[in-house]
Write a protein that holds these residues in place. Structure first.
Motif, PDB file in Angstrom:
ATOM      1  N   LEU A  99      -7.600  -6.907   3.424  1.00 57.28           N
ATOM      2  CA  LEU A  99      -8.446  -6.637   2.262  1.00 57.28           C
ATOM      3  C   LEU A  99      -8.789  -5.158   2.152  1.00 57.28           C
ATOM      4  O   LEU A  99      -8.592  -4.540   1.098  1.00 57.28           O
ATOM      5  CB  LEU A  99      -9.718  -7.472   2.329  1.00 57.28           C
ATOM      6  CG  LEU A  99     -10.738  -7.199   1.213  1.00 57.28           C
ATOM      7  CD1 LEU A  99     -10.128  -7.440  -0.165  1.00 57.28           C
ATOM      8  CD2 LEU A  99     -11.990  -8.047   1.411  1.00 57.28           C
ATOM      9  N   PHE A 100      -9.283  -4.552   3.219  1.00 55.35           N
ATOM     10  CA  PHE A 100      -9.691  -3.154   3.132  1.00 55.35           C
ATOM     11  C   PHE A 100      -8.509  -2.251   2.807  1.00 55.35           C
ATOM     12  O   PHE A 100      -8.620  -1.338   1.979  1.00 55.35           O
ATOM     13  CB  PHE A 100     -10.366  -2.706   4.428  1.00 55.35           C
ATOM     14  CG  PHE A 100     -10.740  -1.253   4.426  1.00 55.35           C
ATOM     15  CD1 PHE A 100     -11.665  -0.760   3.518  1.00 55.35           C
ATOM     16  CD2 PHE A 100     -10.141  -0.358   5.299  1.00 55.35           C
ATOM     17  CE1 PHE A 100     -12.003   0.588   3.487  1.00 55.35           C
ATOM     18  CE2 PHE A 100     -10.468   0.989   5.279  1.00 55.35           C
ATOM     19  CZ  PHE A 100     -11.403   1.461   4.364  1.00 55.35           C
ATOM     20  N   GLY A 101      -7.374  -2.483   3.430  1.00 56.94           N
ATOM     21  CA  GLY A 101      -6.200  -1.667   3.145  1.00 56.94           C
ATOM     22  C   GLY A 101      -5.755  -1.784   1.693  1.00 56.94           C
ATOM     23  O   GLY A 101      -5.360  -0.792   1.060  1.00 56.94           O
ATOM     24  N   THR A 102      -5.828  -3.003   1.142  1.00 58.95           N
ATOM     25  CA  THR A 102      -5.454  -3.200  -0.260  1.00 58.95           C
ATOM     26  C   THR A 102      -6.438  -2.492  -1.175  1.00 58.95           C
ATOM     27  O   THR A 102      -6.049  -1.882  -2.190  1.00 58.95           O
ATOM     28  CB  THR A 102      -5.400  -4.699  -0.587  1.00 58.95           C
ATOM     29  OG1 THR A 102      -4.530  -5.357   0.339  1.00 58.95           O
ATOM     30  CG2 THR A 102      -4.884  -4.934  -2.002  1.00 58.95           C
ATOM     31  N   GLN A 103      -7.719  -2.532  -0.834  1.00 58.76           N
ATOM     32  CA  GLN A 103      -8.712  -1.789  -1.614  1.00 58.76           C
ATOM     33  C   GLN A 103      -8.405  -0.293  -1.584  1.00 58.76           C
ATOM     34  O   GLN A 103      -8.542   0.399  -2.603  1.00 58.76           O
ATOM     35  CB  GLN A 103     -10.113  -2.050  -1.056  1.00 58.76           C
ATOM     36  CG  GLN A 103     -10.618  -3.467  -1.262  1.00 58.76           C
ATOM     37  CD  GLN A 103     -11.953  -3.692  -0.568  1.00 58.76           C
ATOM     38  OE1 GLN A 103     -12.133  -3.312   0.597  1.00 58.76           O
ATOM     39  NE2 GLN A 103     -12.892  -4.308  -1.263  1.00 58.76           N
ATOM     40  N   HIS A 142       1.818  -6.427   9.346  1.00 57.65           N
ATOM     41  CA  HIS A 142       3.064  -6.604   8.588  1.00 57.65           C
ATOM     42  C   HIS A 142       2.762  -7.055   7.162  1.00 57.65           C
ATOM     43  O   HIS A 142       3.382  -6.580   6.207  1.00 57.65           O
ATOM     44  CB  HIS A 142       3.949  -7.629   9.295  1.00 57.65           C
ATOM     45  CG  HIS A 142       5.271  -7.830   8.627  1.00 57.65           C
ATOM     46  ND1 HIS A 142       6.346  -6.984   8.819  1.00 57.65           N
ATOM     47  CD2 HIS A 142       5.698  -8.772   7.747  1.00 57.65           C
ATOM     48  CE1 HIS A 142       7.376  -7.396   8.104  1.00 57.65           C
ATOM     49  NE2 HIS A 142       7.005  -8.481   7.440  1.00 57.65           N
ATOM     50  N   ALA A 143       1.806  -7.973   7.020  1.00 54.87           N
ATOM     51  CA  ALA A 143       1.446  -8.465   5.690  1.00 54.87           C
ATOM     52  C   ALA A 143       0.932  -7.336   4.809  1.00 54.87           C
ATOM     53  O   ALA A 143       1.206  -7.294   3.603  1.00 54.87           O
ATOM     54  CB  ALA A 143       0.403  -9.570   5.817  1.00 54.87           C
ATOM     55  N   PHE A 144       0.186  -6.413   5.397  1.00 51.01           N
ATOM     56  CA  PHE A 144      -0.302  -5.278   4.607  1.00 51.01           C
ATOM     57  C   PHE A 144       0.855  -4.418   4.110  1.00 51.01           C
ATOM     58  O   PHE A 144       0.833  -3.922   2.981  1.00 51.01           O
ATOM     59  CB  PHE A 144      -1.297  -4.442   5.410  1.00 51.01           C
ATOM     60  CG  PHE A 144      -1.778  -3.232   4.658  1.00 51.01           C
ATOM     61  CD1 PHE A 144      -2.369  -3.361   3.410  1.00 51.01           C
ATOM     62  CD2 PHE A 144      -1.611  -1.959   5.182  1.00 51.01           C
ATOM     63  CE1 PHE A 144      -2.805  -2.243   2.699  1.00 51.01           C
ATOM     64  CE2 PHE A 144      -2.037  -0.844   4.479  1.00 51.01           C
ATOM     65  CZ  PHE A 144      -2.634  -0.982   3.240  1.00 51.01           C
ATOM     66  N   SER A 145       1.863  -4.238   4.934  1.00 50.67           N
ATOM     67  CA  SER A 145       3.037  -3.471   4.484  1.00 50.67           C
ATOM     68  C   SER A 145       3.685  -4.130   3.281  1.00 50.67           C
ATOM     69  O   SER A 145       4.149  -3.444   2.355  1.00 50.67           O
ATOM     70  CB  SER A 145       4.056  -3.338   5.623  1.00 50.67           C
ATOM     71  OG  SER A 145       3.570  -2.494   6.638  1.00 50.67           O
ATOM     72  N   ALA A 146       3.714  -5.474   3.253  1.00 50.82           N
ATOM     73  CA  ALA A 146       4.270  -6.186   2.099  1.00 50.82           C
ATOM     74  C   ALA A 146       3.421  -5.943   0.859  1.00 50.82           C
ATOM     75  O   ALA A 146       3.946  -5.764  -0.255  1.00 50.82           O
ATOM     76  CB  ALA A 146       4.359  -7.681   2.406  1.00 50.82           C
ATOM     77  N   LEU A 148       1.635  -3.245   0.350  1.00 50.60           N
ATOM     78  CA  LEU A 148       1.850  -1.850  -0.030  1.00 50.60           C
ATOM     79  C   LEU A 148       3.087  -1.679  -0.914  1.00 50.60           C
ATOM     80  O   LEU A 148       3.131  -0.768  -1.746  1.00 50.60           O
ATOM     81  CB  LEU A 148       1.999  -0.974   1.217  1.00 50.60           C
ATOM     82  CG  LEU A 148       0.729  -0.426   1.845  1.00 50.60           C
ATOM     83  CD1 LEU A 148       1.074   0.380   3.092  1.00 50.60           C
ATOM     84  CD2 LEU A 148      -0.050   0.440   0.855  1.00 50.60           C
ATOM     85  N   ARG A 149       4.082  -2.529  -0.713  1.00 49.23           N
ATOM     86  CA  ARG A 149       5.308  -2.425  -1.519  1.00 49.23           C
ATOM     87  C   ARG A 149       4.983  -2.489  -3.010  1.00 49.23           C
ATOM     88  O   ARG A 149       5.604  -1.795  -3.818  1.00 49.23           O
ATOM     89  CB  ARG A 149       6.281  -3.532  -1.123  1.00 49.23           C
ATOM     90  CG  ARG A 149       7.535  -3.626  -1.967  1.00 49.23           C
ATOM     91  CD  ARG A 149       8.412  -2.393  -1.881  1.00 49.23           C
ATOM     92  NE  ARG A 149       9.025  -2.248  -0.581  1.00 49.23           N
ATOM     93  CZ  ARG A 149       9.864  -1.260  -0.264  1.00 49.23           C
ATOM     94  NH1 ARG A 149      10.160  -0.323  -1.169  1.00 49.23           N
ATOM     95  NH2 ARG A 149      10.385  -1.177   0.939  1.00 49.23           N
ATOM     96  N   LEU A 157       3.091   5.191  -5.212  1.00 45.18           N
ATOM     97  CA  LEU A 157       2.688   5.648  -3.881  1.00 45.18           C
ATOM     98  C   LEU A 157       3.909   5.942  -3.029  1.00 45.18           C
ATOM     99  O   LEU A 157       4.961   5.304  -3.181  1.00 45.18           O
ATOM    100  CB  LEU A 157       1.825   4.581  -3.175  1.00 45.18           C
ATOM    101  CG  LEU A 157       0.309   4.735  -3.307  1.00 45.18           C
ATOM    102  CD1 LEU A 157      -0.128   4.563  -4.758  1.00 45.18           C
ATOM    103  CD2 LEU A 157      -0.414   3.725  -2.409  1.00 45.18           C
ATOM    104  N   ARG A 158       3.768   6.935  -2.168  1.00 40.33           N
ATOM    105  CA  ARG A 158       4.789   7.224  -1.166  1.00 40.33           C
ATOM    106  C   ARG A 158       4.137   7.030   0.198  1.00 40.33           C
ATOM    107  O   ARG A 158       3.080   7.612   0.481  1.00 40.33           O
ATOM    108  CB  ARG A 158       5.336   8.647  -1.313  1.00 40.33           C
ATOM    109  CG  ARG A 158       6.108   8.851  -2.612  1.00 40.33           C
ATOM    110  CD  ARG A 158       6.735  10.240  -2.692  1.00 40.33           C
ATOM    111  NE  ARG A 158       7.657  10.495  -1.614  1.00 40.33           N
ATOM    112  CZ  ARG A 158       8.925  10.069  -1.563  1.00 40.33           C
ATOM    113  NH1 ARG A 158       9.418   9.351  -2.549  1.00 40.33           N
ATOM    114  NH2 ARG A 158       9.694  10.362  -0.541  1.00 40.33           N
ATOM    115  N   VAL A 159       4.754   6.197   1.026  1.00 42.52           N
ATOM    116  CA  VAL A 159       4.112   5.722   2.246  1.00 42.52           C
ATOM    117  C   VAL A 159       5.000   5.957   3.461  1.00 42.52           C
ATOM    118  O   VAL A 159       6.192   5.627   3.453  1.00 42.52           O
ATOM    119  CB  VAL A 159       3.791   4.209   2.151  1.00 42.52           C
ATOM    120  CG1 VAL A 159       3.126   3.717   3.437  1.00 42.52           C
ATOM    121  CG2 VAL A 159       2.925   3.908   0.943  1.00 42.52           C
TER     122      VAL A 159
END
Length: 299
Positions: A99-103, A142-146, A148-149, A157-159
């Motif tokens: 959640l925080f990363g997506t925010q 791993h789910a957060f990386s998905a 981020l896509r 975004l460039r990650v």
């Protein structure tokens, strides 16, 4: 010329606090995003280029923080690490690592901030798999990386994601193997450990910080070909826990009283670290393990 501006999460942790100080030392203006209850003990000393933002948990406030900071770089290190979780930990893991990363990514998208250095773990790759999480913590990373896509494809975004192996350095108080060794060396006490055949891949904190800054430089200069890339931050020279204990004994000048095999390996123990990673282009570790252990013991 005005200072470069960075927004950093996770600054209350060992690596995040060191990265915040490194950025300040390098002349950056640094904005730290902290939970309301985050301890400030590890934070850099107050100064005109250091700005603290207490996040209330909402996406809208994080957008406001991002807009006020207007950073050229976002370094996302905040996470909840649990090697093994309990039923009551699930909500905390999802909140902290998803959640925080997506925010954060949403705030970047809303404010036109594009460059993100993200942090994950080599534990996404149990038994050298393309994706085989050691634990639920690794699965949430791993789910957060998905997630981020989506922001890469739809918001530009460039990650660069750094997948860390084991890290260490002076002042590190995390409950890791090295601190157990340091304790029994200083106290003269004994310790029951696993049989000690698992390979440990240790990267000294200064080298870890270099990797974060090199990854950002690649993004800023257009040197990262893909909009979304993953890099392993590894020493390239893992060694068995038993051999690490012997090296630490030499560095400390003290014998270690260890009962090898006195406790079992934990479930899904990583016996051989991930090998199929790409290193951050232009980065390599500089601090030898012997030198790093000496600094750790005396730090």
């Amino acid at each position: 010329m005005s200072a470069r501006r960075a927004l950093l999460t996770g600054a209350s942790g060992f690596i995040g606090s060191r990265l915040a100080q490194r950025l300040l030392d390098d002349g950056w203006e640094v904005h730290l995003v902290l939970r309301p209850d985050s301890a400030g003990d590890a934070l850099p000393a107050a100064g005109p280029r250091l700005h603290l933002h207490r996040h209330d948990g909402s996406t809208t406030q994080l957008v406001e923080i991002m807009r006020a900071a207007a950073p050229q770089a976002v370094f996302h290190l905040a996470s909840l690490f649990l090697a093994q979780h309990q039923v009551t930990d699930v909500e905390r893991l999802v909140q902290a690592n998803l959640l925080f990363g997506t925010q954060l990514a949403e705030a970047m998208a809303q404010c036109g901030v594009r460059l993100l250095v993200n942090t994950s773990t080599a534990w996404e790759h149990y038994e050298d798999g393309d994706y085989n999480p050691v634990c639920l913590y690794a699965a949430t990373k791993h789910a957060f990386s998905a997630l981020l896509r989506y922001y890469v494809e739809c918001h530009g975004l460039r990650v660069a994601t750094l997948k860390l192996f084991d890290t260490y350095g002076p002042g590190d108080t995390r409950p890791k193997a090295l601190n157990l060794l340091k304790r029994i060396a200083n106290e003269g006490s004994s310790l029951a450990m696993s049989p000690g055949e698992q390979l440990i891949d240790l990267v000294y904190i200064d080298d870890v910080l270099d990797a974060f800054l090199q990854a950002w430089q690649l993004l800023a200069n257009g040197g990262q070909a893909a909009a979304m890339a993953e890099y392993g931050v590894s020493s390239g020279a893992p060694l068995a826990l038993r051999a690490l204990a012997e090296l630490y004994s030499q560095a400390s000048g003290k014998p270690l009283n260890i009962e090898w095999g006195g406790r079992p390996y934990r479930p899904r123990e990583v016996m051989v670290p991930w090998t199929r990673y790409q290193t951050v282009p232009g980065w390599q570790p500089k601090v030898t393990l012997a030198e790093g252990l000496a600094r750790f013991h005396h730090g």
